[in-house]
Design an enzyme around this catalytic site. Structure first.
Site, PDB file in Angstrom:
ATOM      1  CG  ASP A 184       0.561  -2.836   6.182  1.00 37.23           C
ATOM      2  OD1 ASP A 184      -0.429  -3.095   6.885  1.00 37.23           O
ATOM      3  OD2 ASP A 184       0.522  -2.085   5.186  1.00 37.23           O
ATOM      4  CB  CYS A 186      -3.679   3.246  -1.615  1.00 38.61           C
ATOM      5  SG  CYS A 186      -4.848   4.544  -1.264  1.00 38.61           S
ATOM      6  CG  HIS A 214      -1.922   0.940   1.409  1.00 38.95           C
ATOM      7  ND1 HIS A 214      -1.689   2.242   1.770  1.00 38.95           N
ATOM      8  CD2 HIS A 214      -3.262   0.830   1.240  1.00 38.95           C
ATOM      9  CE1 HIS A 214      -2.847   2.891   1.824  1.00 38.95           C
ATOM     10  NE2 HIS A 214      -3.813   2.052   1.506  1.00 38.95           N
ATOM     11  CE  LYS A 272      -7.350  -0.661   6.136  1.00 34.19           C
ATOM     12  NZ  LYS A 272      -8.118  -0.137   5.011  1.00 34.19           N
ATOM     13  CD  GLN A 275      -6.811  -4.914   3.842  1.00 28.81           C
ATOM     14  OE1 GLN A 275      -7.754  -5.659   4.103  1.00 28.81           O
ATOM     15  NE2 GLN A 275      -6.977  -3.627   3.601  1.00 28.81           N
TER      16      GLN A 275
HETATM   17  C1  LIG Z   1      -2.265  -3.138   3.510  1.00 34.32           C
HETATM   18  C2  LIG Z   1      -2.628  -1.770   3.985  1.00 34.32           C
HETATM   19  N1  LIG Z   1      -1.705  -1.005   4.575  1.00 34.32           N
HETATM   20  C3  LIG Z   1      -1.999   0.213   5.039  1.00 34.32           C
HETATM   21  C4  LIG Z   1      -3.250   0.757   4.916  1.00 34.32           C
HETATM   22  C5  LIG Z   1      -3.550   2.116   5.471  1.00 34.32           C
HETATM   23  O1  LIG Z   1      -4.461   1.988   6.513  1.00 34.32           O
HETATM   24  P1  LIG Z   1      -5.155   3.286   7.167  1.00 34.32           P
HETATM   25  O2  LIG Z   1      -5.736   4.064   6.029  1.00 34.32           O
HETATM   26  O3  LIG Z   1      -6.193   2.706   8.070  1.00 34.32           O
HETATM   27  O4  LIG Z   1      -4.104   4.031   7.894  1.00 34.32           O
HETATM   28  C6  LIG Z   1      -4.248   0.015   4.276  1.00 34.32           C
HETATM   29  C7  LIG Z   1      -5.583   0.586   4.053  1.00 34.32           C
HETATM   30  O5  LIG Z   1      -6.311   0.184   3.181  1.00 34.32           O
HETATM   31  C8  LIG Z   1      -3.936  -1.288   3.822  1.00 34.32           C
HETATM   32  O6  LIG Z   1      -4.866  -2.041   3.245  1.00 34.32           O
END
Ligand SMILES: Cc1ncc(COP(=O)(O)O)c(C=O)c1O
Length: 406
Positions: free
Chosen positions: A199, A364, A121, A225, A202
């Site tokens: 990270d 993203c 992301h 999420k 997900q």
């Molecule tokens: C794999 C991953 N990393 C980071 C993020 C960023 O998360 P947040 O927008 O809740 O900070 C997301 C959000 O979709 C994500 O799917």
């Protein structure tokens, strides 16, 4: 196992209509819906308990502090951290990753290397690019093959003594691919002294997480999420690692003493929690964990995998559907396009008219889209409350889109 209709009845929003049709909510990778129990805890905090934490002698402040610290312990157990003070409240994965990349600044120098993957992301790309700008370090990327699978033989070649950080996601948000983080962590520990960042945005909503077994240095995820309110999140950091690194934000809560001659910092976790936290949200995150654990992570994973398998099978029965990462090990997400016809957003708009909420676009993850030479995909992503009937509605909608756009 569990009664899906009973679970759905715990989510008031799932009973609403969109464009005159029952809502079919398949945008869970962007944010999940919140059960009434979590909303009630959040609402009760503001109607019955609201006070600032950690600083008050008065009853409400003490009660709010107790509730928030109880939530920290629930999170500690949820991810199997060794200590509750290894759990830092954040406002989400993005903040967690920015925090980590910032506090590592002094640990990197020119020509050191940071390894991420092609499946990240933007929030696990840009903070590292900023760190490279600050330090002169270089960003290296683990490539993917045509199925979206990380090429670990190339990772082996990238790893060296120069590697100071390896940061990868456990599950890709754009494609739902489950990455082999156990292998990545083992290889990293064996071949470098790098900090390991996972990270978990997900994966935390879908998997059982065990940060001690994983042996990562940092694990970050977002509350929104996984059935908790927006503006909540967690950064886990290993005790010794966090002790050794400097603070991020300066301000209230994070000091032990403060004078014009200098400041000494509070112990963990407060060193990383400057300012007033999202008390109601953090307490509600604990309630979301109760919700998940009542159903059981294994049951959740089992149900969501069955939904994914069904959705993939049904979509592939249609002519002219391209699923990205079709052959990879995936969870919770099906990302697709109609071959040759239509752009993803047109499909998304037609589905919306039928009450079906999916996400369209680059999610993203622009590098993934560039790799596949596309502008975006249609992404359906699942949660515990989704049903097979809802997938039938999605598939009928895709058929309609094919007819309308061809
Ligand atoms: C794999 C991953 N990393 C980071 C993020 C960023 O998360 P947040 O927008 O809740 O900070 C997301 C959000 O979709 C994500 O799917």
């Amino acid at each position: 196992m569990f009664d899906i209709q009973e679970i759905r009845s715990q989510f008031t929003i799932l009973g609403r209509e969109v464009n005159g049709k029952p809502l079919v909510y398949l945008d869970n990778a962007a944010t999940s819906q919140k059960p009434d129990s979590v909303l009630e805890v959040w609402n009760n905090y503001y109607t019955d308990l609201n006070a600032n934490v950690h600083r008050g002698i008065h009853t409400l402040s003490q009660l709010a502090t107790e509730e928030m610290e109880l939530s920290r312990i629930k999170i500690q157990k949820f991810i199997n951290a060794k200590h509750d003070f290894e759990v830092i409240f954040t406002k989400g994965t993005t903040e967690g990753l920015n925090l980590i990349s910032y506090i590592l600044t002094q640990k990197l120098k020119k020509d050191d290397e940071i390894i991420i993957s092609y499946l990240e992301h933007h929030s696990n790309i840009v903070p590292w690019q900023l760190l490279c700008e600050r330090t002169g370090a270089k960003l290296k990327v683990i490539p993917i093959d045509e199925n979206g699978i990380l090429q670990l033989d190339i990772f082996d070649q990238l790893l060296s003594e120069k590697t100071k950080v390896v940061s990868v996601n456990q599950v890709s948000n754009a494609l739902g691919i489950v990455n082999p983080i156990e292998e990545i962590i083992l290889k990293t520990r064996k071949n470098s002294g790098a900090y390991i960042v996972i990270d978990g945005a997900q994966s935390a909503p879908h998997f059982t997480i065990d940060v001690q077994k994983m042996d990562c240095d940092f694990f970050v995820f977002s509350g929104h999420k996984m059935y908790a309110p927006m503006g909540t999140g967690v950064l886990y950091g290993k005790h010794a690692v966090l002790e050794d690194l400097p603070p991020f934000h300066g301000g209230g809560e994070m000091i032990a003493t403060c004078s014009f001659d200098g400041t000494t910092y509070a112990g963990l976790p407060f060193k990383y929690e400057a300012g007033t936290p999202n008390v109601g949200g953090n307490i509600a995150l604990g309630s979301a964990i109760d919700f998940i654990q009542k159903i059981g992570q294994e049951n959740i994973q089992h149900h969501e995998n069955a939904l994914l398998e069904y959705a993939q099978k049904k979509l592939l029965e249609l002519e002219g559907i391209k699923i990205y990462g079709e052959k990879a090990n995936r969870t919770g997400v099906v990302s697709f396009n109609l071959k040759e016809i239509g752009i993803a957003s047109d499909v998304g708009m037609i589905l919306d008219k039928l009450g079906v909420a999916v996400r369209t676009g680059h999610h993203c993850t622009q590098p993934i889209m560039e790799f596949f030479h596309i502008a975006g995909t249609v992404r359906a992503s699942f949660a515990i409350y989704n049903t097979f009937e809802e997938i039938d509605v999605l598939v009928e909608g895709v058929k309609k889109a094919q007819r309308m756009l061809s």
